[in-house]
Every structure is written in structure tokens, then in C-alpha cells.
Write a protein that holds these residues in place. Sequence first.
Motif, PDB file in Angstrom:
ATOM      1  N   THR A  24       1.622   3.786  13.630  1.00 47.72           N
ATOM      2  CA  THR A  24       3.352   3.738  14.753  1.00 47.72           C
ATOM      3  C   THR A  24       4.275   3.321  13.642  1.00 47.72           C
ATOM      4  OG1 THR A  24       1.983   1.901  15.459  1.00 47.72           O
ATOM      5  CG2 THR A  24       1.487   3.969  16.902  1.00 47.72           C
ATOM      6  N   TYR A  25       3.863   2.615  12.531  1.00 44.81           N
ATOM      7  CA  TYR A  25       5.209   2.268  11.528  1.00 44.81           C
ATOM      8  C   TYR A  25       5.577   3.513  10.712  1.00 44.81           C
ATOM      9  CZ  TYR A  25       7.737   0.951   7.974  1.00 44.81           C
ATOM     10  OH  TYR A  25       8.072   0.246   6.601  1.00 44.81           O
ATOM     11  N   HIS A  26       4.547   3.814  11.027  1.00 40.36           N
ATOM     12  CA  HIS A  26       5.037   5.927   9.847  1.00 40.36           C
ATOM     13  C   HIS A  26       5.339   6.582  10.941  1.00 40.36           C
ATOM     14  CE1 HIS A  26       4.194   3.436   5.695  1.00 40.36           C
ATOM     15  NE2 HIS A  26       2.793   3.353   6.051  1.00 40.36           N
ATOM     16  N   PHE A  27       4.510   6.653  11.818  1.00 39.50           N
ATOM     17  CA  PHE A  27       4.817   7.791  12.319  1.00 39.50           C
ATOM     18  C   PHE A  27       5.428   7.593  14.180  1.00 39.50           C
ATOM     19  CE2 PHE A  27       2.365   9.095   9.320  1.00 39.50           C
ATOM     20  CZ  PHE A  27       3.429   9.970   8.449  1.00 39.50           C
ATOM     21  N   GLY A  28       6.160   7.386  14.351  1.00 40.81           N
ATOM     22  CA  GLY A  28       6.648   6.173  15.662  1.00 40.81           C
ATOM     23  C   GLY A  28       6.196   7.562  16.986  1.00 40.81           C
ATOM     24  N   SER A  29       5.956   8.838  16.634  1.00 40.61           N
ATOM     25  CA  SER A  29       5.538   9.438  18.574  1.00 40.61           C
ATOM     26  C   SER A  29       4.009  10.444  17.138  1.00 40.61           C
ATOM     27  CB  SER A  29       6.601  10.716  18.624  1.00 40.61           C
ATOM     28  OG  SER A  29       7.027  11.377  18.191  1.00 40.61           O
TER      29      SER A  29
ATOM     30  N   ASP B 176      -8.604   4.197   7.801  1.00 39.57           N
ATOM     31  CA  ASP B 176      -9.258   2.653   8.177  1.00 39.57           C
ATOM     32  C   ASP B 176      -7.789   2.122   7.484  1.00 39.57           C
ATOM     33  OD1 ASP B 176     -11.515   0.712   7.938  1.00 39.57           O
ATOM     34  OD2 ASP B 176     -11.139   0.891   5.193  1.00 39.57           O
ATOM     35  N   VAL B 177      -7.272   2.054   7.980  1.00 41.92           N
ATOM     36  CA  VAL B 177      -5.560   1.413   8.862  1.00 41.92           C
ATOM     37  C   VAL B 177      -5.493   0.998  10.429  1.00 41.92           C
ATOM     38  CG1 VAL B 177      -4.867   2.153   6.670  1.00 41.92           C
ATOM     39  CG2 VAL B 177      -4.214   3.100   9.613  1.00 41.92           C
ATOM     40  N   PRO B 178      -4.916  -0.792   9.656  1.00 40.67           N
ATOM     41  CA  PRO B 178      -4.228  -0.559  11.513  1.00 40.67           C
ATOM     42  C   PRO B 178      -3.585   0.174  12.179  1.00 40.67           C
ATOM     43  CG  PRO B 178      -3.707  -2.479   9.746  1.00 40.67           C
ATOM     44  CD  PRO B 178      -4.438  -0.950   9.262  1.00 40.67           C
ATOM     45  N   LEU B 179      -4.180  -0.059  13.668  1.00 34.95           N
ATOM     46  CA  LEU B 179      -3.856   1.102  14.157  1.00 34.95           C
ATOM     47  C   LEU B 179      -2.220   0.565  14.130  1.00 34.95           C
ATOM     48  CD1 LEU B 179      -3.161   2.926  16.735  1.00 34.95           C
ATOM     49  CD2 LEU B 179      -4.181   0.836  18.714  1.00 34.95           C
ATOM     50  N   GLY B 180      -1.361  -0.338  13.923  1.00 35.08           N
ATOM     51  CA  GLY B 180       0.569  -0.452  13.918  1.00 35.08           C
ATOM     52  C   GLY B 180       1.000   0.065  12.545  1.00 35.08           C
ATOM     53  N   SER B 181      -0.072   0.864  11.724  1.00 38.08           N
ATOM     54  CA  SER B 181      -0.012   1.565  10.372  1.00 38.08           C
ATOM     55  C   SER B 181       0.717   2.668  10.463  1.00 38.08           C
ATOM     56  CB  SER B 181      -0.951   1.191   9.202  1.00 38.08           C
ATOM     57  OG  SER B 181      -1.201   0.212   8.803  1.00 38.08           O
TER      58      SER B 181
ATOM     59  N   ASP C 229       0.711  -1.527  -0.438  1.00 36.91           N
ATOM     60  CA  ASP C 229      -0.170   0.018   0.208  1.00 36.91           C
ATOM     61  C   ASP C 229       0.569   1.306   0.377  1.00 36.91           C
ATOM     62  OD1 ASP C 229      -1.537   2.138   0.255  1.00 36.91           O
ATOM     63  OD2 ASP C 229      -2.422   0.919   2.621  1.00 36.91           O
ATOM     64  N   PRO C 230       0.959   1.444  -1.114  1.00 38.17           N
ATOM     65  CA  PRO C 230       2.090   2.776  -1.599  1.00 38.17           C
ATOM     66  C   PRO C 230       1.548   4.306  -0.990  1.00 38.17           C
ATOM     67  CG  PRO C 230       1.797   2.137  -3.639  1.00 38.17           C
ATOM     68  CD  PRO C 230       1.506   1.636  -2.291  1.00 38.17           C
ATOM     69  N   ASP C 231       0.108   4.351  -1.204  1.00 36.37           N
ATOM     70  CA  ASP C 231      -0.135   5.740  -0.962  1.00 36.37           C
ATOM     71  C   ASP C 231      -1.029   5.909   1.669  1.00 36.37           C
ATOM     72  OD1 ASP C 231      -0.270   6.315  -3.324  1.00 36.37           O
ATOM     73  OD2 ASP C 231      -2.053   5.484  -3.713  1.00 36.37           O
ATOM     74  N   ARG C 232      -0.623   4.761   1.477  1.00 34.93           N
ATOM     75  CA  ARG C 232      -0.738   4.351   2.633  1.00 34.93           C
ATOM     76  C   ARG C 232      -0.743   5.615   3.928  1.00 34.93           C
ATOM     77  NH1 ARG C 232      -1.628  -0.912   6.021  1.00 34.93           N
ATOM     78  NH2 ARG C 232      -2.783  -0.848   5.001  1.00 34.93           N
ATOM     79  N   ARG C 233       0.809   6.090   3.830  1.00 36.50           N
ATOM     80  CA  ARG C 233       1.766   6.686   4.998  1.00 36.50           C
ATOM     81  C   ARG C 233       1.076   8.204   4.407  1.00 36.50           C
ATOM     82  NH1 ARG C 233       5.561  11.403   5.282  1.00 36.50           N
ATOM     83  NH2 ARG C 233       6.117  10.454   7.142  1.00 36.50           N
ATOM     84  N   THR C 234       0.761   8.815   3.243  1.00 39.14           N
ATOM     85  CA  THR C 234      -0.361   9.644   2.910  1.00 39.14           C
ATOM     86  C   THR C 234      -1.759   9.565   2.938  1.00 39.14           C
ATOM     87  OG1 THR C 234       0.923  10.139   0.035  1.00 39.14           O
ATOM     88  CG2 THR C 234      -0.891  11.150   0.275  1.00 39.14           C
TER      89      THR C 234
END
Length: 190
Positions: free
Chosen positions: A46-51, A39-44, A6-11
Motif C-alpha cells: 500500500t505504500y508503493h501502490f495506493g490502490s 514476501d513483504v509486509p502488507l504496508g509495503s 530495500d531498493p528493489d521492493r517496488r519491482t
Amino acid sequence: MARRYDPDRRTRIIDAALRVIVADGIAGLSHRSVAAEADVPLGSTTYHFGSLDELLTAALRRSNENFAQALRDSEVCAGGADGGEGASSGARLADELTRVLGEWFAGERGAIELEYELYLAALRRPALRPVAAEWTTSAVELLSTRTDPATARALVALMDGLCLQVLLTGSAFDADHTREMLARVVDGCA
């Protein structure tokens, strides 16, 4: 279960953070609220943004880019449209900046409130300060194509102040007042 690419997930997460802030303010921002909105898992999140500061930084940067793009798309950076016979370069600049601000206020007011909420969050969140400063630097650089850097900085400060007054008082954007104030800065520094 295979991991989905999912390359657009961060955006999408940044866009969701902006929507959460518009709806609930910065106080309503959490990894959980953003994950639900995106509509993404919570882990996504925190993966893309640690804080949350990292997420707010990305959101503020996106918000800054939106207004800078409005300036770039306008006649401000192109040297201004013909302001009519006898109109000075300063008057044309004041007219064009007034038009850009008027269009900004004619849109959804939540976008402007979002921009300033993120911008002012830098007062309490040092991690946001460099990004807030990026906005000023970028706007001054864009305006310096039409005037000297000191005047460009004064114009940015005035535009910020005028926008904050409109937002805080709940009043309508006053194009005539804005144009007059901007012209005074441009003409006074010429």
C-alpha cells in the motif's frame, strides 16, 4: 526496529502481482495476496501502490515493456534479416513478425494470457486505458520504422486479433496462417 533499505521492493511487488494474476486472474489480486507472494509486509504494497488500479497500471506497463522489448530485439526494427533472393520488404516484415509471435507463443502461455488479461481489464478500469494505449502507440512506432504508420496500426490490430483468437480457442499458433494474414495487410497497404 530499524527500517531495512530495500531498493528493489517496488519491482518485487510488481513481479509478485504478475505472478498472482497468472495464477488467480485479476479477481485474485489484492494487496494482501501480492504482499504474501512478494514476501513483504502488507504496508509495503500500500505504500508503493495506493490502490489496486495503481498496481495494475504498473503490472500492465511491465507486461507491455516485455513485448515491446521482443520487437526491439528482433529484426523487425533492424530492417529485417535477408529474406532470401527476391523476397520483398513486406514479405520479410511478415516473416519477422510471424517469428516474433511464434516465439511468444512457444514460451509459457501464461505470459500471453497475462498480457491480454491486463490489456482487456482496461475495458472496465479507466485508469488502465492510457497504459493499454501506450502499448499500441509503442508498437506502431516500432513498426513504422519498416512501413507507414497506417499499415503499422493495421498490423498491430491484426496481431492482437490473431493472438486473441489463439488464446480464446485454445488452438495452436498457426505460423503459416499468421504470415499470410500479415503479408496481406502489408501488401494491401503498399
